[in-house]
Write an enzyme that holds these catalytic residues in place. Structure first.
Site, PDB file in Angstrom:
ATOM      1  N   PHE A 147      16.742  -7.195 -32.626  1.00 13.17           N
ATOM      2  CA  PHE A 147      15.894  -7.835 -33.785  1.00 13.17           C
ATOM      3  C   PHE A 147      15.505  -9.467 -33.661  1.00 13.17           C
ATOM      4  O   PHE A 147      15.448  -9.933 -32.543  1.00 13.17           O
ATOM      5  CB  PHE A 147      17.615  -8.344 -33.968  1.00 13.17           C
ATOM      6  N   ASP A 148      15.000  -9.290 -34.868  1.00 11.99           N
ATOM      7  CA  ASP A 148      14.491 -10.756 -35.338  1.00 11.99           C
ATOM      8  C   ASP A 148      15.742 -11.890 -35.407  1.00 11.99           C
ATOM      9  O   ASP A 148      17.036 -11.568 -35.996  1.00 11.99           O
ATOM     10  CB  ASP A 148      13.830 -11.005 -36.301  1.00 11.99           C
ATOM     11  N   VAL A 149      15.512 -12.485 -35.060  1.00 12.33           N
ATOM     12  CA  VAL A 149      16.551 -13.324 -35.184  1.00 12.33           C
ATOM     13  C   VAL A 149      16.780 -14.683 -36.856  1.00 12.33           C
ATOM     14  O   VAL A 149      18.198 -14.204 -37.107  1.00 12.33           O
ATOM     15  CB  VAL A 149      17.289 -14.166 -33.976  1.00 12.33           C
ATOM     16  N   THR A 203      17.169 -13.705 -40.021  1.00 14.69           N
ATOM     17  CA  THR A 203      17.659 -11.935 -39.963  1.00 14.69           C
ATOM     18  C   THR A 203      19.071 -12.125 -39.845  1.00 14.69           C
ATOM     19  O   THR A 203      20.052 -11.957 -40.965  1.00 14.69           O
ATOM     20  CB  THR A 203      16.732 -10.837 -39.022  1.00 14.69           C
TER      21      THR A 203
END
Length: 238
Positions: free
Chosen positions: A13-15, A18
């Site tokens: 995951f991009d944090v 996102t």
């Protein structure tokens, strides 16, 4: 054809953007400074100015770089150009909220997949973000850990090496992100299965995220993390 969600083992995951609403956090902090200064700011204008300043050649690591960014954009917004306000913007990252669906979706996904955070933020900020999200991650890679930032392939290669030690490969990963520039385009180039969370589906433009040179059609596309969680559960149940 896209690889079935049921066949994947890891979700990366991009944090920021996102899972964490950085645009909302930046706008809220700037609005507070503006109120104290007796002026008003347009949130989308502020994000456009932020984007231009953030992606300049002398940019530092995020969110520490917000001090410099503030000093660039403050005069253009009619805000006081004082370092203390830039520091307030930087420190506000510790209070940024997750999107309403982020924590629950991650909780649901963590029952079936190993979740790995991949963020251009520094470790100190990521620790706040992870706590806000319920600490759902199996592993995490930050700009401090990798020594680089997405979309540099070297960032992704370190994650590939990590899962490789567990007997897996990039073919076992779904990369999830909202940024076409930082994540979706490069993940496609690297041969990953990817998922675009289009957080700004109801808004025009790219907000605080740099616009890609070209749009990459993702393998999976949702406008929320809840949508991804539902699809993953349905895939596993099939």
């Amino acid at each position: 054809m896209a690889k079935s969600l049921a066949d994947l083992k890891y979700f990366t995951f991009d944090v920021v953007g996102t899972l964490i609403d950085f645009e909302g956090g930046i706008k809220e902090c700037l609005a507070g400074i503006a109120e104290e200064a007796g002026v008003s700011v347009d949130g989308e204008e502020a994000l456009a100015l932020y984007r231009a300043a953030r992606y300049s050649g002398d940019a530092g690591l995020f969110p520490d770089d917000l001090v410099r960014v503030y000093m660039v954009i403050a005069p253009k917004l009619g805000l006081p150009a004082e370092v203390k306000f830039g520091e307030r913007l930087r420190d506000s990252a510790g209070n940024w909220k997750g999107f309403a669906d982020s924590a629950d979706a991650l909780r649901r996904l963590s029952k079936r997949y190993r979740l790995i955070a991949m963020t251009n933020a520094r470790r100190w900020a990521f620790e706040h973000f992870s706590k806000e999200l319920g600490n759902p991650f199996y592993a995490a890679f930050t700009a401090d850990d990798t020594g680089t930032e997405k979309p540099d392939p070297a960032f992704f290669e370190q994650v590939f090496a990590f899962v490789g030690k567990e007997g897996a490969s990039k073919d076992d990963i779904l990369h999830v992100a909202q940024s076409q520039y930082h994540d979706i385009g490069i993940s496609r180039q690297l041969g990953m299965t990817n998922c675009w969370i289009e957080r700004r589906h109801a808004q025009k433009g790219y907000g605080g995220t740099i616009e890609p040179q070209e749009f990459t059609k993702p393998d999976y596309h949702f406008t929320s993390m809840a949508g991804l969680a539902e699809a993953a559960e349905a895939s596993k149940a099939a």
